[in-house]
Write an enzyme that holds these catalytic residues in place. Structure first.
Site, short mmCIF file in Angstrom:
data_model
loop_
_atom_site.label_atom_id
_atom_site.label_comp_id
_atom_site.label_asym_id
_atom_site.label_seq_id
_atom_site.Cartn_x
_atom_site.Cartn_y
_atom_site.Cartn_z
N GLN A 237 23.60 -48.32 94.43
CA GLN A 237 23.56 -47.78 93.07
C GLN A 237 24.97 -47.43 92.57
OE1 GLN A 237 19.53 -45.34 93.97
NE2 GLN A 237 20.36 -44.93 91.95
N ARG A 384 14.78 -40.04 90.90
CA ARG A 384 14.64 -40.18 89.45
C ARG A 384 14.79 -38.84 88.74
NH1 ARG A 384 10.98 -44.74 86.93
NH2 ARG A 384 11.81 -44.75 84.84
N CYS A 385 15.89 -38.18 89.06
CA CYS A 385 16.18 -36.94 88.35
C CYS A 385 17.66 -36.66 88.47
CB CYS A 385 15.35 -35.78 88.88
SG CYS A 385 16.11 -34.77 90.13
N GLU A 760 15.20 -40.44 83.65
CA GLU A 760 14.52 -39.53 84.58
C GLU A 760 13.55 -38.59 83.87
OE1 GLU A 760 17.58 -41.23 85.31
OE2 GLU A 760 17.11 -40.47 87.27
O1 CDP Z 1 21.36 -44.05 84.34
P1 CDP Z 1 20.12 -44.83 84.00
O2 CDP Z 1 20.38 -46.21 83.49
O3 CDP Z 1 19.11 -44.77 85.08
O4 CDP Z 1 19.38 -44.01 82.83
P2 CDP Z 1 19.59 -43.96 81.25
O5 CDP Z 1 21.01 -43.76 80.90
O6 CDP Z 1 18.63 -42.93 80.77
O7 CDP Z 1 19.16 -45.40 80.73
C1 CDP Z 1 17.96 -46.05 81.07
C2 CDP Z 1 17.73 -47.19 80.10
O8 CDP Z 1 17.26 -46.66 78.84
C3 CDP Z 1 19.00 -47.99 79.79
O9 CDP Z 1 18.70 -49.36 79.61
C4 CDP Z 1 19.44 -47.36 78.49
O10 CDP Z 1 20.27 -48.17 77.73
C5 CDP Z 1 18.10 -47.05 77.79
N1 CDP Z 1 18.28 -45.94 76.84
C6 CDP Z 1 18.12 -46.14 75.49
O11 CDP Z 1 17.75 -47.24 75.05
N2 CDP Z 1 18.39 -45.11 74.61
C7 CDP Z 1 18.76 -43.88 75.06
N3 CDP Z 1 19.01 -42.90 74.21
C8 CDP Z 1 18.87 -43.66 76.44
C9 CDP Z 1 18.64 -44.72 77.31
#
Ligand code: CDP
Length: 804
Positions: A237, A384-385, A760
């Site tokens: 990761q 997932r947090c 998360e």
């Molecule tokens: O770090 P991780 O990618 O696990 O988590 P994240 O930043 O929450 O993003 C997860 C997915 O959701 C990614 O593809 C982000 O681009 C999308 N996302 C989104 O479309 N809009 C947001 N405000 C937050 C996340």
């Protein structure tokens, strides 16, 4: 087609930028079986490694005899701690400032601990050879219950540090004690409790579970003796962090280590840390000069790689009779297993558990966390947090329901009475965080309207009366969770891993024809970065997302980043992407001014290019600018169009949500059915609504699993239970409820595009919603707090204990 007659809407739509429900581009290969995972990679001459593991949870190793295994045809090497000792690699540092045995060094500390590493021509021979390694053990007393870890007569587990009075996070009170971490104002909190009209106190335990990604942890190490270079493919990761760790441990210069994380089949925190399998594969490849592959099986993954949770939280709230909270006091006993290998930023031994004041305006709070060793696998990852936020959300959301019960108040009303109000943001919490933005009342009202909360309560009351009259054996619960997360680790002022600040990065390169390749320090394990990162760039640079390739996971090409976990990608790398794009746009504006023969100050950005202010007919597109950047740049300006940004966020982001779970429980079978689950999330600006919904569906499914059955337990002698999918609950489509999703949008004021993380949130917010629904259903029969997970056998027993 003439650009001028295309409408603005059409120009915007063809970008498929932020806000668009763009289909996931990575799914084209995933759905056709064309993903490229570690186990798909086959190097010429590759051999296989596998572990001899301990059947004992705590035992001294009297003797290891590897001769018979080594004599088996096809076996190349059998490594033990003695072989790693000359290299100084029999122990390795953990992310939490502790050390961890790579191969057991004289003693085993948990069942299935790695004792020897067999390298053979194929996995079958390796497996046969494992059986031929003779290990003589002397069993030692086993410590499983964390509540007895610091007893005077408790067996001492970590003899290597038994005399150390100070650990990585301060003084130790007992040889099995790891750290004590305290936050908040103890005196003010004591005063709030002394003056309280009402108090509640409950031991709220969040059981041990495991992220259990479908693809287990694995790697393929290939050392080139001629070049002195190591190539390491793996389920990482955080590939750059693995490269730095591999360099520090192996002494191979970092530029001679090539870490590649190909497609990854889920991570959920399980693939952040460094495992014995990685070290042993690297050593074996260095020793043999042959590529060595190590692939965990399911039982190894569940029983030895990083577990999650195992927090026992004694929680007290002080309040007025009218339901205004005045103080929060929490003591956590944290079971970290045999080695402190928690994956947290260095300064935070209990992660971001100090978000435990939740969405509520507590004037005073105090938190103390004691970490202890037990004979269990080590880890403590953010499943997932964002670093113990899930435990914190469960703690406060359960405690608020318990307080509502004591006050005889509706739990929704109690929450709304104590919410941080919109005008209080940025809000300084009693435990030290500055919440960036929120409108909790708006979200709660929207959610309550959507599910028709008053009607549900009326139905519940009628059902309770019918139950008392003996007309039904089914009880009904309405579970509420209003959580606030803290994601986006993190600002370098308070977040680092092994001393490396937790920034993130993006490099964007526009080619002459206007297509783009962009690389990031993050690494998707299913989150859809290839789709969404392109959407941010599309909006910022006016190039269609389909013309943008996103590449992650190759440390040779990507700028240094801290990786993907804890919903940090959007808050940190998402910001780096926007900032790198803006650097490019600034240069593009100079080129546009040259092309249009005006001052750059006379230009304004318009969807996919620049136009002259007050004269919109005179315009140029980003594609035209890209060509000019390579073809005829203005004199004095460097040719080319690319930029790199390293983004150090000024603060974390604080997404939040209002979740409601409506559940029916049959008291004669203990079977619980989720009738309705409504999840409203606010993650600020929404990049791709469809991906957000997918993230919420997946996270809620994990929350459902954790709350209703998923658990890793141990018997008294340390045998790990639940280490296969026969026993470890992984819900299928059959058990999984239907999810309803909704949203509000409160942008983060400090993020360049206003986005907060979301990945998360559903796991964090979902677990308390399920658990509160179960407790709410049994509340009228006299239950105050029922232990998780709420599987049918336990619920059936609860009904019997309550006399129904
Ligand atoms: O770090 P991780 O990618 O696990 O988590 P994240 O930043 O929450 O993003 C997860 C997915 O959701 C990614 O593809 C982000 O681009 C999308 N996302 C989104 O479309 N809009 C947001 N405000 C937050 C996340």
């Amino acid at each position: 087609m003439n650009e001028m007659i295309i409408t603005r809407e059409a120009r915007e739509a063809r970008l498929e930028g932020m806000g668009c429900r763009r289909k996931r581009v990575e799914d084209i290969r995933f759905t056709q079986g064309k993903g490229n995972y570690v186990d798909d990679i086959k190097l010429p001459g590759m051999v296989h490694g596998d572990f001899v593991r301990s059947p004992y949870a705590h035992a001294r190793i009297k003797r290891i005899d590897t001769s018979k295994a080594k004599a088996l045809p096809g076996v190349l090497a059998v490594l033990t701690a003695e072989d790693l000792k000359p290299l100084g690699l029999h122990w390795m540092p953990t992310l939490a400032g502790d050390v961890q045995a790579v191969l057991a060094d004289g003693k085993v500390h948990f069942q299935n601990q790695e004792v020897a590493f067999v390298v053979a021509e194929n996995r079958y021979i390796a497996d046969d050879a494992l059986q031929l390694v003779e290990v003589e053990y002397e069993a030692l007393p086993v410590l499983i219950d964390p509540f007895h870890a610091m007893d005077a007569d408790a067996p001492i587990l970590r003899e290597d540090i038994a005399d150390k009075k100070t650990g990585a996070h301060g003084p130790r009170k007992h040889p099995n004690h790891i750290f004590e971490w305290t936050v908040g104002d103890g005196a003010a909190t004591d005063e709030a409790f002394a003056k309280a009209e009402v108090t509640v106190k409950e031991l709220i335990s969040y059981h041990r579970t495991h992220p259990s990604p479908l693809e287990t942890c694995q790697c393929l190490a290939s050392f080139d003796k001629i070049k002195g270079e190591l190539t390491l493919y793996g389920t990482f990761q955080a590939p750059h962090v693995i490269r730095t760790v591999a360099s520090l441990l192996s002494k191979i210069p970092e530029h001679k280590i090539h870490v590649i994380a190909p497609d990854i089949g889920g991570g959920f925190g399980n693939k952040v840390g460094a495992y014995a399998g990685y070290i042993c594969s690297i050593v074996a490849s260095i020793v043999t000069g042959i590529p060595v592959k190590w692939v965990e099986d399911r039982m190894e993954n569940l029983s030895t790689t990083s577990f999650a949770r195992d927090y026992h939280m004694t929680t007290e709230i002080a309040a007025t009779k009218a339901g205004r909270v005045t103080g929060l006091r929490v003591h956590v006993l944290a079971d970290h297993g045999a080695f402190d290998a928690c994956a947290d930023p260095s300064k935070w031994p209990a992660g971001f558990f100090n978000i435990v004041t939740g969405s509520y305006d507590f004037p005073a709070a105090h938190l103390a966390v004691d970490g202890v060793y037990t004979n269990k696998a080590s880890g403590g990852v953010a499943y997932r947090c964002s670093f113990r936020v899930t435990e914190a959300a469960y703690c406060i959301e359960r405690a608020m329901d318990i307080l509502a019960g004591k006050l005889g108040m509706d739990p929704a009303e109690l929450r709304m009475k104590n919410f941080i109000r919109r005008e209080q943001f940025p809000y300084q919490s009693a435990l030290g965080w500055e919440y960036d933005s929120g409108d909790y009342h708006l979200a709660m009202h929207k959610a309550m309207d959507a599910i028709d909360y008053p009607a549900l309560r009326a139905e519940q009351k009628a059902r309770q009366e019918a139950f008392r009259r003996g007309e039904t054996r089914s009880i009904m619960g309405v579970g509420i969770s209003f959580f606030t997360e803290i994601v986006g680790a993190g600002p370098s002022k308070n977040c680092d891993i092994l001393g490396v600040a937790m920034f993130d990065s993006a490099e964007i390169r526009i080619h002459p024809t206007g297509s783009i390749i962009a690389r990031m320090g993050t690494k998707s394990q299913g989150q859809g970065h290839e789709t969404t990162w392109a959407q941010i760039i599309a909006t910022e640079l006016g190039i269609p997302a389909d013309d943008i390739t996103i590449e992650e996971g190759n440390t040779d090409t990507a700028p240094y980043g801290l990786g993907t976990y804890g919903s940090r990608s959007t808050p940190v790398a998402g910001a780096a992407i926007a900032m790198a794009a803006r650097k490019i746009r600034n240069k593009a504006q100079m080129i546009a001014a040259h092309l249009l023969e005006v001052s750059e100050y006379d230009l304004e950005w318009d969807i996919d290019g620049f136009r002259v202010k007050g004269n919109p007919e005179r315009s140029t597109t980003m594609k035209e600018i890209a060509w000019a950047a390579y073809h005829a740049p203005p004199s004095g300006l460097e040719p080319g169009l690319e930029a790199v940004n390293y983004y150090d966020p000024p603060n974390m982001t604080f997404p939040f949500g209002a979740y409601f779970c409506v559940m029916d429980i049959d008291v004669d079978t203990g079977v619980a059915s989720t009738r309705r689950f409504y999840a409203l999330d606010d993650c600020g600006t929404r990049i791709n609504p469809m991906i957000i919904e997918g993230q919420v569906h997946g996270g809620l499914t994990e929350a459902f699993a954790i709350a209703m059955g998923q658990e890793i337990t141990y018997d008294a002698t340390g045998n790990v239970m639940g280490a296969s999918f026969m026993d470890f609950f992984l819900p299928t489509a059959v058990e999984t409820p239907k999810w309803e999703t909704d949203f509000t949008v409160t942008p983060s004021p400090h993020h360049p595009i206003g986005a907060k993380g979301v990945g998360e949130s559903p796991n964090v917010g979902g677990v308390p919603a399920f658990s509160n629904a179960v407790n709410d259903a049994f509340g009228f029969l006299g239950a105050t707090h029922l232990p998780m997970p709420h599987y049918p056998w336990r619920l059936w027993q609860t009904a019997r204990q309550l006399g129904v």
